[in-house]
Scaffold this active site. Structure first.
Site, PDB file in Angstrom:
ATOM      1  N   ARG A 141       0.755  -4.880  18.702  1.00 22.48           N
ATOM      2  CA  ARG A 141       0.673  -5.500  17.375  1.00 22.48           C
ATOM      3  C   ARG A 141       2.064  -5.612  16.765  1.00 22.48           C
ATOM      4  O   ARG A 141       2.863  -4.675  16.877  1.00 22.48           O
ATOM      5  CB  ARG A 141      -0.156  -4.626  16.448  1.00 22.48           C
ATOM      6  CG  ARG A 141      -1.600  -4.928  16.493  1.00 22.48           C
ATOM      7  CD  ARG A 141      -2.289  -4.051  15.474  1.00 22.48           C
ATOM      8  NE  ARG A 141      -3.695  -4.333  15.474  1.00 22.48           N
ATOM      9  CZ  ARG A 141      -4.595  -3.580  14.861  1.00 22.48           C
ATOM     10  NH1 ARG A 141      -4.216  -2.507  14.208  1.00 22.48           N
ATOM     11  NH2 ARG A 141      -5.841  -3.898  14.885  1.00 22.48           N
TER      12      ARG A 141
ATOM     13  N   TYR B   8       0.833  -1.210   0.000  1.00 25.86           N
ATOM     14  CA  TYR B   8       0.000   0.000   0.000  1.00 25.86           C
ATOM     15  C   TYR B   8       0.869   1.262   0.000  1.00 25.86           C
ATOM     16  O   TYR B   8       0.719   2.142  -0.848  1.00 25.86           O
ATOM     17  CB  TYR B   8      -0.913  -0.026   1.232  1.00 25.86           C
ATOM     18  CG  TYR B   8      -1.736   1.227   1.424  1.00 25.86           C
ATOM     19  CD1 TYR B   8      -2.968   1.369   0.797  1.00 25.86           C
ATOM     20  CD2 TYR B   8      -1.293   2.264   2.242  1.00 25.86           C
ATOM     21  CE1 TYR B   8      -3.728   2.519   0.971  1.00 25.86           C
ATOM     22  CE2 TYR B   8      -2.037   3.410   2.424  1.00 25.86           C
ATOM     23  CZ  TYR B   8      -3.256   3.536   1.787  1.00 25.86           C
ATOM     24  OH  TYR B   8      -4.001   4.673   1.960  1.00 25.86           O
TER      25      TYR B   8
HETATM   26  C1  UD1 Z   1      -1.827   2.327  10.099  1.00 23.11           C
HETATM   27  C2  UD1 Z   1      -2.730   1.381   9.328  1.00 23.11           C
HETATM   28  C3  UD1 Z   1      -2.266  -0.039   9.504  1.00 23.11           C
HETATM   29  C4  UD1 Z   1      -0.807  -0.158   9.076  1.00 23.11           C
HETATM   30  C5  UD1 Z   1       0.046   0.869   9.834  1.00 23.11           C
HETATM   31  C6  UD1 Z   1       1.474   0.907   9.339  1.00 23.11           C
HETATM   32  C7  UD1 Z   1      -5.017   2.093   9.136  1.00 23.11           C
HETATM   33  C8  UD1 Z   1      -6.366   2.138   9.731  1.00 23.11           C
HETATM   34  N1  UD1 Z   1      -4.070   1.471   9.839  1.00 23.11           N
HETATM   35  O1  UD1 Z   1      -1.844   1.922  11.417  1.00 23.11           O
HETATM   36  O2  UD1 Z   1      -3.063  -0.884   8.701  1.00 23.11           O
HETATM   37  O3  UD1 Z   1      -0.343  -1.451   9.345  1.00 23.11           O
HETATM   38  O4  UD1 Z   1      -0.506   2.197   9.642  1.00 23.11           O
HETATM   39  O5  UD1 Z   1       1.532   1.434   8.068  1.00 23.11           O
HETATM   40  O6  UD1 Z   1      -4.785   2.586   8.042  1.00 23.11           O
HETATM   41  N2  UD1 Z   1      -5.159  -0.252  18.265  1.00 23.11           N
HETATM   42  C9  UD1 Z   1      -5.630  -0.705  19.486  1.00 23.11           C
HETATM   43  N3  UD1 Z   1      -6.840  -1.328  19.528  1.00 23.11           N
HETATM   44  C10 UD1 Z   1      -7.614  -1.529  18.405  1.00 23.11           C
HETATM   45  C11 UD1 Z   1      -7.126  -1.059  17.162  1.00 23.11           C
HETATM   46  C12 UD1 Z   1      -5.888  -0.425  17.136  1.00 23.11           C
HETATM   47  O7  UD1 Z   1      -4.971  -0.554  20.520  1.00 23.11           O
HETATM   48  O8  UD1 Z   1      -8.703  -2.100  18.529  1.00 23.11           O
HETATM   49  C13 UD1 Z   1      -3.858   0.461  18.238  1.00 23.11           C
HETATM   50  C14 UD1 Z   1      -2.888  -0.048  17.198  1.00 23.11           C
HETATM   51  O9  UD1 Z   1      -2.165  -1.169  17.670  1.00 23.11           O
HETATM   52  C15 UD1 Z   1      -2.001   1.207  17.038  1.00 23.11           C
HETATM   53  C16 UD1 Z   1      -2.983   2.373  17.253  1.00 23.11           C
HETATM   54  O10 UD1 Z   1      -4.117   1.808  17.907  1.00 23.11           O
HETATM   55  O11 UD1 Z   1      -1.013   1.253  18.031  1.00 23.11           O
HETATM   56  C17 UD1 Z   1      -3.449   3.009  15.963  1.00 23.11           C
HETATM   57  O12 UD1 Z   1      -3.892   1.966  15.084  1.00 23.11           O
HETATM   58  P1  UD1 Z   1      -4.462   2.250  13.607  1.00 23.11           P
HETATM   59  O13 UD1 Z   1      -5.674   3.089  13.696  1.00 23.11           O
HETATM   60  O14 UD1 Z   1      -4.552   0.945  12.897  1.00 23.11           O
HETATM   61  O15 UD1 Z   1      -3.356   3.194  12.932  1.00 23.11           O
HETATM   62  P2  UD1 Z   1      -1.806   2.917  12.650  1.00 23.11           P
HETATM   63  O16 UD1 Z   1      -1.161   2.152  13.733  1.00 23.11           O
HETATM   64  O17 UD1 Z   1      -1.225   4.236  12.317  1.00 23.11           O
END
Ligand code: UD1
Length: 311
Positions: A274, A147
């Site tokens: 993650r 991506y």
């Molecule tokens: C974004 C991308 C992800 C990609 C990453 C690296 C999106 C929505 N996400 O992640 O696919 O792998 O960039 O390029 O585009 N979290 C929780 N609980 C939840 C969901 C998320 O704690 O139920 C945490 C995640 O582990 C992370 C944070 O929230 O630490 C933000 O997550 P997310 O919204 O996916 O954004 P990115 O981490 O920036």
């Protein structure tokens, strides 16, 4: 009044961009294949006589070319995409087709039909796991997903067209966008959309890690406004800019706002961080300010309140 084509018009960012363009009095032609876009996102827009919708896939041979020949817009805001990083990992081929090939087709059709401006939905994913804080446009770009790679390559294709053929291209590297209409479909959807649904349904949220990780969360209303400015304001040159707030917000801060509203909600559960998660991601907003005179207006707390009350 300008005539603007918005690809991905029924998507999360697309539909808000369409709404703002219409509110500003512009004529808008939307394109969507409804692969991930939703018709209900365009309920408001569809009531406007200044809005027309075309349902097709950008990679259908000749389709976009034909639309430009017929409508001759002033600008194209190209937001249609395969939007999930995880899906790009599972299906790199589809990512290539929908994110890179489709962008090339948009650039070529714009050249052939003399469209003066393209605004493109790029992403902070072009920076990969850069640890610099804040991340500037000059920060090393090292995508870590198909991506992110396709977004970076798309920027190059578009800017190459800008330099060679004289059209104006603005590439917007969105940071963590949130707001109404974001799809919480999977656990990999934007964390705020996932949390919003869990709180609304009275279910506990899961925090991966200690919750102190921070993101540069930006309201979709600000993102849409940046798109409108880039597509319609005169005197703007080609370039790339972060679209971000420049302010870090932790997951614990986000949860505090939800819990203040959902009094008595279940305590969050914790799970291991993650794999590949970055701890902090923060953008530098100065380039967008200089090039577009764009500054964010919706703070995270106000944006979360709006989301909570729109649910
Ligand atoms: C974004 C991308 C992800 C990609 C990453 C690296 C999106 C929505 N996400 O992640 O696919 O792998 O960039 O390029 O585009 N979290 C929780 N609980 C939840 C969901 C998320 O704690 O139920 C945490 C995640 O582990 C992370 C944070 O929230 O630490 C933000 O997550 P997310 O919204 O996916 O954004 P990115 O981490 O920036």
């Amino acid at each position: 009044m300008s005539h603007i084509i918005v690809t991905g018009a029924a998507g999360f960012i697309g539909s808000h961009t369409v709404d703002q363009l219409l509110a500003a009095g512009h004529l808008v032609t939307g394109v969507d294949n409804f692969r991930t876009g939703r018709r209900s996102n365009l309920n408001g827009a569809s009531a406007s006589k200044n809005f027309a919708l075309h349902e097709f896939d950008l990679t259908t041979p000749g389709a976009f070319d034909h639309l430009l020949a017929e409508t001759r817009p002033d600008a194209v805001i190209h937001l249609a995409a395969l939007v999930s990083v995880q899906e790009s990992m599972a299906n790199p081929d589809l990512n290539y087709t929908l994110n890179l090939h489709a962008t090339h087709l948009v650039a070529e059709a714009a050249r052939v039909h003399g469209v003066k401006r393209i605004v493109f939905a790029s992403s902070a994913a072009v920076y990969g796991d850069a640890t610099e804080r804040p991340i500037r446009e000059s920060t090393t770009k090292r995508p870590i997903s198909p991506y992110g790679a396709a977004k970076l390559a798309s920027e190059a294709i578009l800017l190459g067209h800008a330099a060679a053929f004289g059209l104006t291209v603005r590439c917007h590297r969105y940071f963590n966008v949130f707001g109404p209409r974001q799809d919480p479909a999977s656990s990999y959807s934007g964390v705020i959309s996932v949390f919003e649904r869990r709180f609304r349904e009275g279910k506990p949220v899961t925090i991966y890690g200690d919750g102190r990780q921070t993101r540069d969360f930006i309201s979709v209303h600000d993102v849409a406004r940046a798109n409108v400015i880039a597509a319609t304001r005169s005197g703007i040159g080609s370039g790339v800019a972060n679209i971000c707030t420049g302010r870090p917000t932790s997951l614990l801060d986000v949860i505090t706002v939800f819990r203040a509203h959902y009094v008595g909600s279940a305590a969050p559960s914790h799970a291991a961080p993650r794999h590949g998660d970055i701890i902090h991601s923060l953008g530098a907003p100065e380039e967008a300010s200089a090039a577009l005179d764009f500054r964010t207006e919706v703070g995270v707390e106000a944006g979360l309140q709006e989301l909570i009350h729109s649910g």
